[in-house]
Every structure is written in C-alpha cells, then in structure tokens.
Write a protein that holds these residues in place. Sequence first.
Motif, mmCIF file in Angstrom:
data_model
loop_
_atom_site.group_PDB
_atom_site.id
_atom_site.type_symbol
_atom_site.label_atom_id
_atom_site.label_comp_id
_atom_site.label_asym_id
_atom_site.label_seq_id
_atom_site.Cartn_x
_atom_site.Cartn_y
_atom_site.Cartn_z
ATOM 1 N N ASN A 30 -19.460 -30.647 27.337
ATOM 2 C CA ASN A 30 -20.719 -30.954 27.845
ATOM 3 C C ASN A 30 -21.719 -29.713 27.316
ATOM 4 N N SER A 31 -22.734 -29.827 26.393
ATOM 5 C CA SER A 31 -23.623 -28.838 26.150
ATOM 6 C C SER A 31 -24.789 -29.269 25.392
ATOM 7 N N ARG A 32 -26.154 -28.667 25.761
ATOM 8 C CA ARG A 32 -27.074 -28.800 25.086
ATOM 9 C C ARG A 32 -27.158 -28.414 23.680
ATOM 10 N N LYS A 33 -26.436 -27.558 23.479
ATOM 11 C CA LYS A 33 -26.354 -26.928 21.931
ATOM 12 C C LYS A 33 -25.115 -27.642 21.233
ATOM 13 N N LYS A 34 -25.304 -27.626 19.893
ATOM 14 C CA LYS A 34 -24.239 -28.070 18.928
ATOM 15 C C LYS A 34 -22.919 -27.268 19.092
ATOM 16 N N ILE A 35 -21.958 -27.468 19.272
ATOM 17 C CA ILE A 35 -20.743 -26.742 19.289
ATOM 18 C C ILE A 35 -19.722 -27.151 18.122
ATOM 19 N N LYS A 36 -19.692 -25.741 17.365
ATOM 20 C CA LYS A 36 -18.698 -26.073 16.128
ATOM 21 C C LYS A 36 -17.306 -25.682 16.298
ATOM 22 N N PHE A 37 -16.847 -26.856 16.652
ATOM 23 C CA PHE A 37 -15.470 -26.880 17.279
ATOM 24 C C PHE A 37 -14.675 -28.305 16.922
ATOM 25 N N ASN A 38 -13.815 -28.294 15.855
ATOM 26 C CA ASN A 38 -13.403 -29.596 15.234
ATOM 27 C C ASN A 38 -12.125 -29.471 15.713
ATOM 28 N N ARG A 39 -11.360 -30.296 16.745
ATOM 29 C CA ARG A 39 -10.170 -30.580 17.068
ATOM 30 C C ARG A 39 -9.951 -31.986 17.538
ATOM 31 N N ILE A 40 -8.771 -32.370 17.359
ATOM 32 C CA ILE A 40 -8.383 -33.794 17.722
ATOM 33 C C ILE A 40 -8.809 -34.205 19.082
ATOM 34 N N LYS A 41 -8.100 -33.542 20.164
ATOM 35 C CA LYS A 41 -8.209 -33.798 21.518
ATOM 36 C C LYS A 41 -9.394 -33.267 22.212
ATOM 37 N N ILE A 42 -10.761 -34.016 21.648
ATOM 38 C CA ILE A 42 -11.934 -33.482 22.075
ATOM 39 C C ILE A 42 -13.032 -34.397 22.033
ATOM 40 N N LYS A 43 -14.013 -34.487 22.958
ATOM 41 C CA LYS A 43 -14.941 -35.633 22.990
ATOM 42 C C LYS A 43 -16.222 -34.727 23.276
ATOM 43 N N TYR A 44 -17.347 -34.999 22.798
ATOM 44 C CA TYR A 44 -18.624 -34.333 22.833
ATOM 45 C C TYR A 44 -19.483 -35.123 23.993
ATOM 46 N N LEU A 45 -20.153 -34.385 24.756
ATOM 47 C CA LEU A 45 -21.217 -34.846 25.573
ATOM 48 C C LEU A 45 -22.428 -34.144 25.563
ATOM 49 N N ARG A 46 -23.219 -34.406 24.306
ATOM 50 C CA ARG A 46 -24.320 -33.739 23.852
ATOM 51 C C ARG A 46 -25.577 -33.971 24.914
ATOM 52 N N SER A 47 -25.876 -33.306 26.207
ATOM 53 C CA SER A 47 -26.837 -33.774 26.997
ATOM 54 C C SER A 47 -26.881 -32.544 27.948
ATOM 55 N N SER A 48 -28.174 -32.421 28.311
ATOM 56 C CA SER A 48 -28.498 -31.410 29.503
ATOM 57 C C SER A 48 -28.283 -32.060 30.859
ATOM 58 N N ILE A 49 -27.901 -31.420 31.803
ATOM 59 C CA ILE A 49 -27.737 -31.947 33.005
ATOM 60 C C ILE A 49 -29.148 -32.528 33.685
ATOM 61 N N SER A 50 -30.023 -31.873 33.247
ATOM 62 C CA SER A 50 -31.350 -32.428 34.006
ATOM 63 C C SER A 50 -31.810 -33.659 33.322
ATOM 64 N N GLU A 51 -31.191 -33.977 32.058
ATOM 65 C CA GLU A 51 -31.841 -35.083 31.415
ATOM 66 C C GLU A 51 -31.402 -36.487 32.417
ATOM 67 N N LYS A 52 -32.361 -37.252 32.395
ATOM 68 C CA LYS A 52 -32.207 -38.433 33.312
ATOM 69 C C LYS A 52 -31.033 -39.507 33.184
ATOM 70 N N ASN A 53 -30.445 -39.453 31.722
ATOM 71 C CA ASN A 53 -29.529 -40.222 31.306
ATOM 72 C C ASN A 53 -28.228 -39.383 31.381
ATOM 73 N N PHE A 54 -28.183 -38.338 31.897
ATOM 74 C CA PHE A 54 -26.835 -37.415 31.846
ATOM 75 C C PHE A 54 -25.948 -38.152 33.036
ATOM 76 N N ASN A 55 -24.529 -38.177 32.653
ATOM 77 C CA ASN A 55 -23.661 -38.920 33.755
ATOM 78 C C ASN A 55 -22.226 -38.239 33.416
ATOM 79 N N ILE A 56 -21.475 -38.276 34.372
ATOM 80 C CA ILE A 56 -20.039 -37.774 34.292
ATOM 81 C C ILE A 56 -19.285 -39.053 33.692
ATOM 82 N N PRO A 57 -18.507 -38.651 32.504
ATOM 83 C CA PRO A 57 -17.842 -39.889 32.085
ATOM 84 C C PRO A 57 -16.876 -40.382 32.930
ATOM 85 N N LYS A 58 -16.778 -41.642 33.233
ATOM 86 C CA LYS A 58 -15.913 -42.141 34.180
ATOM 87 C C LYS A 58 -14.365 -42.069 34.147
#
Length: 283
Positions: A30-58
């Motif tokens: 999770n980050s507001r900034k773009k992360i230059k990091f390409n790996r297989i076992k990874i998922k991006y949550l591009r959002s600020s915690i303060s944003e209304k739609n931010f949530n912790i993945p189930k």
Amino acid sequence: MNILITGASGKIGLNLAKYLIEKKYFCILNSRKKIKFNRIKIKYLRSSISEKNFNIPKKTDILIHLACDTKNILKKNKSFKKNFINDKKIYNLVKKNKKIKKMIFFSTALVYSNHNNKKVDENNKKFSTLSYVRYKLKSEKLFLKLKKIKVYVLRVPGVLIDKNKDLNFLSTLIKKIRSNQNVILYNKENFFNNLILIKELNRLIVHLVKNKFSSGIILLGVKKPLQLKLITKKIISFYKSKTKITWKIKNMGYYLNIKKLVNNYRFNTLSTSSSLMKYLKKY
C-alpha cells in the motif's frame, strides 16, 4: 500467507517487502506513490489511508503498519494529528476484518528523547512532548486494545540502511568524518545503542510473523552500548580520517535496554560495535 504493508514505498517498507518476498510471503503493498518493484508474489493497493474508499483487503493475514508522516518530526510547532486519524481508521478496519491474525505497528524510540544518559526500557513513562511522539503514543494504546489478534508495537530507533542516503545521527557523523570535517559533539561519556540494521529489523519482522508471542510494546536496538567517544574513534580509524572532535556537555541523549526483546521475544541482536562495522563496510 498474505501480508499487507502500509507505507510500502518508504525506505523501510520497500526493503522489508523485498525481504518478505524472498522468504516466499505474498505481499500487498500500500502506498500513495508508485512503487517500482516488479515481482510475482505481489499486489498493489495504490491508495492513501485517508481516502474514503481505502480498505484492508479481506484476505489479509498480517498487517504491517508503517504509513505515517515523518517529515520534520522534531519541529515543536508541527501537528501530527493526521497520523492518529489514519491510525484510528486502520484500527476500525482491523476490527471489522475477520481474517487478520497479527498486526505489527511501527512506533518510535523518540518517545524517550527527554532523557539524558539514562538507560530506558518499555516501563519508562517519562515521554517526549513532541507532537509526533504524542500521537504515536496514542496510536500505541489504541492498537493494543485489539484483543482478538496479536499486536506488536515496535519502538524503532535509527534504522541503518544506506550510510550514503540515511538521515540520522550516525549517518551524518560518518559523512562528516569520512570527508575529514571537524565535528562538534556532546557528552563523550554517554552510551549509545539507538540503532538497528535493516537486515536485523527485517529478520525480526519474520520472527514475529512466524512465532506465537504475546501482544506488547517492544523496544528495539542492539546489545552492548558503546560510549560515544569509542564510536567516533572507530569511525575515524576506519576511514583513517583527519577529523578533530570538539566535545561539549549538553543535557541530552539516552540508550536502550532491550532485555524484553531478547528474553520475552527470543530475538538475539548484534552488538553496537558489530552493527557499526557492518554498516561502515557495506558501501
């Protein structure tokens, strides 16, 4: 196992993510900034915690919460209330999430910055009045109210990653000595172990993820504190520097009692001397 890391674009977060992926953990970054990091076992949550739609993945099993504003943390007139507001949102989201088993919250050893040449531990209650510290302490208490999961609050000292890029007491001192600058320092008899190598910090995180320990506040650092005069002597010797140190006396400084980390959480750290030499030799 799915591990969510907030603040994953920071130096600690990115380094930790790489380490966890090497250890075969699936990471959600999770980050507001773009992360230059390409790996297989990874998922991006591009959002600020303060944003209304931010949530912790189930599907999150472990939450490592690093995200916070750390700019100008020593400024007395700056408020860090927003950090606590975001932490409160994380707290409420964790309460709703039924899958999270553990949370690791990054607090700070700066809570002790009012002490002078005193060994401090988790039981010390004399805290700094800095806004950054006050809100970190409020967040610590809040997260420790989570009784259905294990919560580890890490009071983190200076993290040593890259001596050329780090901005802490030790890295600044090293740069000055390496370039043969004359330096004014305080309290040469004071002890110092307020540091941890990034490799050791990463190793601790995996240790907490893998093992079953009670929730609690954990003060991080290294064993066998050294007097500041010996630390400067080692750095000068390493670089064969011509730096001259002018020592003055000032009411400041503290060092860390990491007995709880070693005994309760069974984590054996390096010594101050060993950590320093590894840091000096890295680059």
